[in-house]
Design a protein around this motif. Structure first.
Motif, mmCIF file in Angstrom:
data_model
loop_
_atom_site.group_PDB
_atom_site.id
_atom_site.type_symbol
_atom_site.label_atom_id
_atom_site.label_comp_id
_atom_site.label_asym_id
_atom_site.label_seq_id
_atom_site.Cartn_x
_atom_site.Cartn_y
_atom_site.Cartn_z
ATOM 1 N N LEU A 49 0.835 -1.171 0.179
ATOM 2 C CA LEU A 49 0.052 -0.106 0.086
ATOM 3 C C LEU A 49 0.935 1.064 0.019
ATOM 4 C CD1 LEU A 49 -2.660 -0.816 2.936
ATOM 5 C CD2 LEU A 49 -3.025 -0.690 0.401
ATOM 6 N N HIS A 50 0.146 2.207 -0.555
ATOM 7 C CA HIS A 50 1.128 3.607 -0.223
ATOM 8 C C HIS A 50 0.114 4.187 0.798
ATOM 9 C CE1 HIS A 50 3.551 4.064 -3.933
ATOM 10 N NE2 HIS A 50 2.406 3.436 -4.594
ATOM 11 N N ILE A 51 0.600 5.185 1.477
ATOM 12 C CA ILE A 51 0.264 5.616 2.695
ATOM 13 C C ILE A 51 0.065 7.212 2.690
ATOM 14 C CG2 ILE A 51 0.483 5.623 5.264
ATOM 15 C CD1 ILE A 51 2.135 2.920 5.110
ATOM 16 N N THR A 52 -1.010 7.752 3.100
ATOM 17 C CA THR A 52 -1.179 9.168 3.344
ATOM 18 C C THR A 52 -0.285 9.804 4.002
ATOM 19 O OG1 THR A 52 -2.635 9.335 5.066
ATOM 20 C CG2 THR A 52 -3.603 9.150 2.927
ATOM 21 N N ASN A 53 0.197 11.268 3.874
ATOM 22 C CA ASN A 53 1.136 11.927 4.915
ATOM 23 C C ASN A 53 0.534 12.283 5.968
ATOM 24 O OD1 ASN A 53 2.754 11.602 2.661
ATOM 25 N ND2 ASN A 53 2.695 13.577 1.661
ATOM 26 N N GLU A 54 -0.649 11.970 6.334
ATOM 27 C CA GLU A 54 -1.353 12.341 7.623
ATOM 28 C C GLU A 54 -1.643 11.099 8.596
ATOM 29 O OE1 GLU A 54 -5.106 14.082 6.516
ATOM 30 O OE2 GLU A 54 -4.355 15.556 4.907
ATOM 31 N N GLU A 66 -0.700 14.620 16.630
ATOM 32 C CA GLU A 66 -1.564 14.826 15.468
ATOM 33 C C GLU A 66 -0.603 15.049 14.282
ATOM 34 O OE1 GLU A 66 -5.040 14.846 15.033
ATOM 35 O OE2 GLU A 66 -5.294 14.420 17.403
ATOM 36 N N LYS A 67 0.092 14.252 13.913
ATOM 37 C CA LYS A 67 1.054 14.181 12.710
ATOM 38 C C LYS A 67 1.611 12.577 12.633
ATOM 39 C CE LYS A 67 4.900 15.673 15.424
ATOM 40 N NZ LYS A 67 5.923 16.568 16.074
ATOM 41 N N GLU A 74 11.425 12.281 7.481
ATOM 42 C CA GLU A 74 11.102 11.095 6.706
ATOM 43 C C GLU A 74 9.886 10.394 7.569
ATOM 44 O OE1 GLU A 74 14.121 8.290 5.343
ATOM 45 O OE2 GLU A 74 15.313 9.858 4.720
ATOM 46 N N SER A 75 9.120 9.946 6.699
ATOM 47 C CA SER A 75 8.075 9.065 7.226
ATOM 48 C C SER A 75 7.606 7.895 6.647
ATOM 49 C CB SER A 75 6.800 10.061 7.422
ATOM 50 O OG SER A 75 5.770 9.158 8.228
ATOM 51 N N ILE A 76 7.169 6.991 6.901
ATOM 52 C CA ILE A 76 6.551 5.981 5.801
ATOM 53 C C ILE A 76 5.706 6.120 5.045
ATOM 54 C CG2 ILE A 76 5.590 3.326 5.948
ATOM 55 C CD1 ILE A 76 6.765 3.020 8.552
#
Length: 116
Positions: A49-54, A66-67, A74-76
């Motif tokens: 899956l691709h994952i949202t930035n929220e 809340e992030k 960097e985030s997944i």
């Protein structure tokens, strides 16, 4: 064969690290070629899956951030699950990931273990 998770990370905060529309179009073409090469080898166990930035991060004592979780901005960003003989073979698959052509990106390779 063992199961490995390829975890994709990218800088989701810095504006200069975000791909342009043109770069994104090329990225998606390269991504599909790379994924299809893994499929052709019979090594894609899960399309991932691709994952949202929220997102939200839960901490002890009912603390909610809340992030999404970030390290060096960097985030997944997503993942896929592949089959490989060993971690070296899984890393070879990951080395072809077009995400690695970007700035502030990484691919982490981890073996998936079954519980029980």
């Amino acid at each position: 064969m063992k199961t490995y998770i390829l975890i994709f990370r990218m800088d989701i905060v810095s504006p200069e690290m975000q791909p342009s529309k043109e770069q994104m179009a090329t990225y998606m073409q390269d991504w599909m070629k790379w994924i299809n090469s893994i499929i052709d080898k019979g090594q894609l166990a899960d399309g991932g899956l691709h994952i949202t930035n929220e997102g939200r991060v839960l901490r002890p004592n009912n603390v909610v951030e809340e992030k999404p979780y970030l390290v060096n901005n960097e985030s997944i960003n997503g993942y896929i699950v592949v089959s490989a003989e060993n971690i070296d073979d899984a890393v070879k698959l990951a080395e072809g990931c077009p995400l690695l052509n970007g700035k502030g990106t990484s691919v982490e390779v981890r073996e998936a273990l079954k519980l029980g």
